[in-house]
Design a protein around this motif. Structure first.
Motif, short mmCIF file in Angstrom:
data_model
loop_
_atom_site.label_atom_id
_atom_site.label_comp_id
_atom_site.label_asym_id
_atom_site.label_seq_id
_atom_site.Cartn_x
_atom_site.Cartn_y
_atom_site.Cartn_z
N MET A 72 -9.49 112.48 -92.91
CA MET A 72 -8.61 113.09 -91.93
C MET A 72 -9.00 114.54 -91.64
O MET A 72 -9.43 115.28 -92.53
N PRO A 73 -8.82 114.97 -90.39
CA PRO A 73 -8.96 116.39 -90.08
C PRO A 73 -7.82 117.17 -90.74
O PRO A 73 -6.83 116.61 -91.17
N ASP A 74 -8.00 118.47 -90.81
CA ASP A 74 -6.89 119.31 -91.26
C ASP A 74 -5.78 119.24 -90.21
O ASP A 74 -6.05 119.35 -89.00
N LEU A 75 -4.56 119.02 -90.65
CA LEU A 75 -3.41 118.92 -89.75
C LEU A 75 -2.56 120.16 -89.89
O LEU A 75 -2.15 120.52 -91.00
N GLU A 76 -2.27 120.83 -88.76
CA GLU A 76 -1.49 122.05 -88.79
C GLU A 76 -0.40 122.01 -87.72
O GLU A 76 -0.57 121.37 -86.67
N LEU A 77 0.66 122.72 -87.99
CA LEU A 77 1.73 122.91 -87.01
C LEU A 77 1.86 124.41 -86.77
O LEU A 77 2.11 125.17 -87.71
N LEU A 78 1.67 124.83 -85.54
CA LEU A 78 1.74 126.26 -85.22
C LEU A 78 2.85 126.49 -84.19
O LEU A 78 2.72 126.09 -83.03
N PRO A 79 3.95 127.11 -84.59
CA PRO A 79 4.98 127.48 -83.60
C PRO A 79 4.46 128.60 -82.69
O PRO A 79 4.10 129.67 -83.17
N GLY A 80 4.39 128.32 -81.41
CA GLY A 80 3.92 129.33 -80.47
C GLY A 80 5.00 130.30 -80.04
O GLY A 80 4.72 131.39 -79.56
N SER A 81 6.25 129.90 -80.22
CA SER A 81 7.38 130.78 -79.92
C SER A 81 8.56 130.30 -80.74
O SER A 81 8.64 129.14 -81.13
N TYR A 82 9.46 131.22 -80.99
CA TYR A 82 10.62 130.93 -81.83
C TYR A 82 11.90 131.21 -81.05
O TYR A 82 11.93 132.04 -80.14
N ASP A 83 12.96 130.52 -81.46
CA ASP A 83 14.27 130.80 -80.89
C ASP A 83 14.75 132.17 -81.35
O ASP A 83 14.62 132.52 -82.53
N LEU A 84 15.32 132.93 -80.42
CA LEU A 84 15.97 134.17 -80.78
C LEU A 84 17.41 133.89 -81.18
O LEU A 84 17.97 132.84 -80.84
N PRO A 85 18.06 134.80 -81.92
CA PRO A 85 19.48 134.60 -82.23
C PRO A 85 20.29 134.42 -80.95
O PRO A 85 20.10 135.14 -79.97
N GLY A 86 21.15 133.43 -80.95
CA GLY A 86 21.95 133.14 -79.76
C GLY A 86 21.29 132.16 -78.81
O GLY A 86 21.85 131.86 -77.74
N ALA A 87 20.12 131.63 -79.20
CA ALA A 87 19.40 130.75 -78.28
C ALA A 87 20.17 129.47 -77.95
O ALA A 87 20.08 128.93 -76.85
N GLY A 131 5.07 130.64 -71.19
CA GLY A 131 4.05 131.68 -71.12
C GLY A 131 4.23 132.76 -72.15
O GLY A 131 3.29 133.53 -72.41
N LEU A 132 5.40 132.85 -72.75
CA LEU A 132 5.65 133.85 -73.78
C LEU A 132 5.30 133.25 -75.14
O LEU A 132 6.16 132.79 -75.88
N LEU A 133 4.03 133.24 -75.44
CA LEU A 133 3.54 132.68 -76.69
C LEU A 133 3.09 133.79 -77.63
O LEU A 133 2.77 134.91 -77.19
N SER A 134 3.04 133.49 -78.92
CA SER A 134 2.62 134.47 -79.91
C SER A 134 1.12 134.74 -79.79
O SER A 134 0.36 133.93 -79.23
N TRP A 135 0.68 135.87 -80.34
CA TRP A 135 -0.74 136.21 -80.28
C TRP A 135 -1.58 135.17 -81.04
O TRP A 135 -2.64 134.75 -80.53
N PRO A 136 -1.17 134.68 -82.24
CA PRO A 136 -1.95 133.62 -82.90
C PRO A 136 -2.08 132.37 -82.02
O PRO A 136 -3.12 131.70 -82.06
N ALA A 137 -1.04 132.05 -81.25
CA ALA A 137 -1.10 130.88 -80.38
C ALA A 137 -2.15 131.07 -79.28
O ALA A 137 -2.95 130.17 -78.99
N TRP A 138 -2.17 132.26 -78.66
CA TRP A 138 -3.16 132.52 -77.61
C TRP A 138 -4.57 132.52 -78.19
O TRP A 138 -5.52 132.02 -77.57
#
Length: 334
Positions: A110-125, A24-31
């Motif tokens: 082909m459609p445009d293909l994209e990869l969108l990270p919705g969340s990232y690992d924090l240091p120490g993950a 549920g903790l996703l980035s604003w671009p992901a939402w």
């Protein structure tokens, strides 16, 4: 819809999220993407993100389309978001491999293909991964599941010595590995202690978890660094040491400067530690008189500490030179 619009290839977006970040903790671009998409697909009906997506009013279809089906779903300029499986069961790899084959064939628009990270690992993950792995092997491994604090104690000592050797060798890869082995001991002991909490139902002291271990050292570091987290100032390493010792004295409230000095450590290190405590406290304590190598070594250790030399490290360095000389005498390459 015009012919041109209906022929538009559309857009496929793979929305990834770190399993080390709470669902549920996703980035604003992901939402934004999820709300604007024409379709959101997920092959994993138990994906931890799904309850949060549905709560946000996003319709998620439980589907595992082939690459061709996904391309067809984008016809007319549609945007289709794919939420990869959380289980790593190969479904996503088959889909991406299929898309790559279609794109490489040259026969499909082909459609445009994209990869969108919705969340990232924090240091120490990755420390969270270590905790999870430790939890599992503690339950499923016949050896690990029977270990106790007492049984593991010798390994902590061995790993500490191996870490020191890696530092002295200057091998970065070896150092990284040995630090991991020492970290394992910390997590292992904390896991055993946590089981005591579950077994005894004791929530007030005694048993503890890895979070308690981390919380304790965080509080200690903050308290002993008032020049970083408070209003004190420190311009030199000696200033820092003064703060550290003053705060430590307040915490421990010890009756003697020898309190807290582990007697089980190597003899030279023990002698140097006692000498350092005595010197810091400005106590005038004559060395005990006696005969034998022990008293001679004691005097050497005290002299080394006064000169700012770690006698244990100095002796190890000399011993390593001695070892090389032995190997040379045996005819081995050093």
């Amino acid at each position: 819809m015009t012919d041109e619009a209906s022929a538009a290839p559309g857009r496929i977006v793979l929305l990834t999220a770190s399993h080390r970040v709470a669902p549920g903790l996703l980035s604003w671009p992901a939402w934004q993407l999820l709300h604007a998409a024409d379709a959101v697909l997920c092959a994993d009906a138990g994906h931890p993100q799904l309850p949060y997506l549905r709560e946000a009013g996003i319709t998620v279809e439980h589907a595992a389309p082939t690459a061709q089906e996904l391309v067809d779903a984008c016809a007319g300029g549609r945007t289709v978001v794919v939420v990869p499986s959380s289980e790593g069961d190969g479904t996503d790899a088959r889909l991406t491999d299929g898309l790559a084959r279609l794109a490489g064939s040259g026969r499909v628009k082909m459609p445009d293909l994209e990869l969108l990270p919705g969340s990232y690992d924090l240091p120490g993950a990755r420390l969270l991964d270590l905790v999870q792995v430790m939890d599992r092997i503690r339950v499923e491994c016949p050896w690990s599941s029977t270990q106790t604090h007492q049984g593991l104690a010798k390994y902590a000592i061995e790993e500490a010595y191996e870490l020191v050797e890696a530092i002295e060798d200057g091998d970065a890869d070896e150092l990284r590995e040995e630090l991991g082995d020492v970290l394992l001991q910390v997590v292992f002991h904390a896991r055993i202690a946590e089981e005591r909490a579950a077994a005894e139902g004791d929530e007030d002291g005694g048993p503890f978890s890895i979070d308690d271990v981390a919380g304790t050292i965080v509080e200690k570091l903050i308290h002993r660094h008032p020049h970083v987290f408070g209003d004190e100032t420190a311009e030199t390493p000696d200033d820092v040491k003064t703060h550290w010792l003053r705060m430590k004295a307040v915490e421990k409230q010890r009756d003697s400067v020898t309190d807290g000095v582990p007697l089980g450590q190597p003899g030279l290190a023990l002698a140097a530690k006692l000498a350092g405590r005595t010197r810091t406290a400005r106590l005038d304590v004559p060395l005990p008189k006696g005969e034998g190598v022990g008293y001679e070594l004691l005097a050497l250790a005290v002299r080394a500490e006064e000169a700012g030399v770690d006698p244990e490290a100095a002796l190890r360095a000399a011993a390593r030179v001695y070892r090389d000389a032995i190997r040379t005498a045996e005819g081995h390459a050093v």
